[in-house]
Write an enzyme that holds these catalytic residues in place. Structure first.
Site, PDB file in Angstrom:
ATOM      1  N   ALA A  68       0.833  -1.201   0.000  1.00 56.41           N
ATOM      2  CA  ALA A  68       0.000   0.000   0.000  1.00 56.41           C
ATOM      3  C   ALA A  68       0.866   1.249   0.000  1.00 56.41           C
ATOM      4  CB  ALA A  68      -0.925   0.006   1.213  1.00 56.41           C
ATOM      5  N   TYR A 134       7.798  11.506  -3.489  1.00 58.95           N
ATOM      6  CA  TYR A 134       7.467  10.077  -3.527  1.00 58.95           C
ATOM      7  C   TYR A 134       8.695   9.226  -3.209  1.00 58.95           C
ATOM      8  CZ  TYR A 134       6.767   5.401  -5.235  1.00 58.95           C
ATOM      9  OH  TYR A 134       6.737   4.029  -5.319  1.00 58.95           O
ATOM     10  N   LYS A 138       9.555   6.750   0.108  1.00 62.85           N
ATOM     11  CA  LYS A 138       9.861   5.319   0.030  1.00 62.85           C
ATOM     12  C   LYS A 138      11.199   5.012   0.705  1.00 62.85           C
ATOM     13  CE  LYS A 138       7.357   2.792  -1.499  1.00 62.85           C
ATOM     14  NZ  LYS A 138       6.195   2.142  -0.863  1.00 62.85           N
TER      15      LYS A 138
END
Length: 181
Positions: A68, A134, A138
């Protein structure tokens, strides 16, 4: 690890990779557990209630595939808070869920953390140089995985796939765009 007859939970099971993974695990005779909230809805990984106490559905789980995430680089610039909240806080909540429920293995999907390649082909030893919210979110998730391994013994496998594609993928991703062109 042999996956046959294992109890496996997946976050992001409705996403492109998650749908394929659920089917593949079921074909291997794994028991796929998709935890729900008290209303029968899928759990929101950003919800701190996820980590409070033991979650009955997660008792005796062998591993969690944590897929997710908010995955759009463009939207990470438009709404960085949502990206960090989901990708960092959500990952922390899943790791804490593992710790509290004695789940000792997590497979974490990361991506785009290398930046401009310093050499080719890029391998696992390549330096990381995230270039957008992004990819930074991560990489922070990877660091959380490493911390929970070091501090609590949770075995973490970090995957960094590059341009996954296949049947059922949304048309706004790179490979489907190239193919349709």
């Amino acid at each position: 690890m042999e996956l046959s007859e294992k109890r496996i939970s997946i976050t992001g099971e409705n996403g492109f990779v998650g749908r394929h993974l659920v089917n593949a695990l079921k074909e291997l005779n794994s028991e796929v557990i998709l935890p729900k909230d008290l209303n029968g809805n899928r759990l929101d990984i950003r919800n701190k209630d996820l980590i409070r106490g033991k979650i009955d559905q997660l008792s005796d789980i062998d591993m969690i595939y944590h897929l997710a995430a908010r995955t759009s680089v463009n939207s990470s610039y438009e709404n960085p808070h949502a990206t960090y909240e989901t990708n960092v806080l959500g990952t922390l909540n899943i790791l804490e869920t593992c710790r509290r429920n004695d789940i000792d293995k997590i497979i974490y999907a990361s991506s785009y953390v290398y930046g401009q390649p310093q050499y080719l082909p890029v391998d696992e030893k390549h330096c990381t140089d995230p270039t957008n919210p992004y990819s930074r979110s991560k990489l922070i998730g990877e660091e959380l995985c490493k911390s929970y391994h070091d501090d609590f013994g949770i075995k973490c496998v970090i995957l960094r796939p590059f341009n996954i594609y296949g049947p059922g993928q949304r048309s706004d991703f790179l490979i489907p765009k190239v193919i349709s062109s």
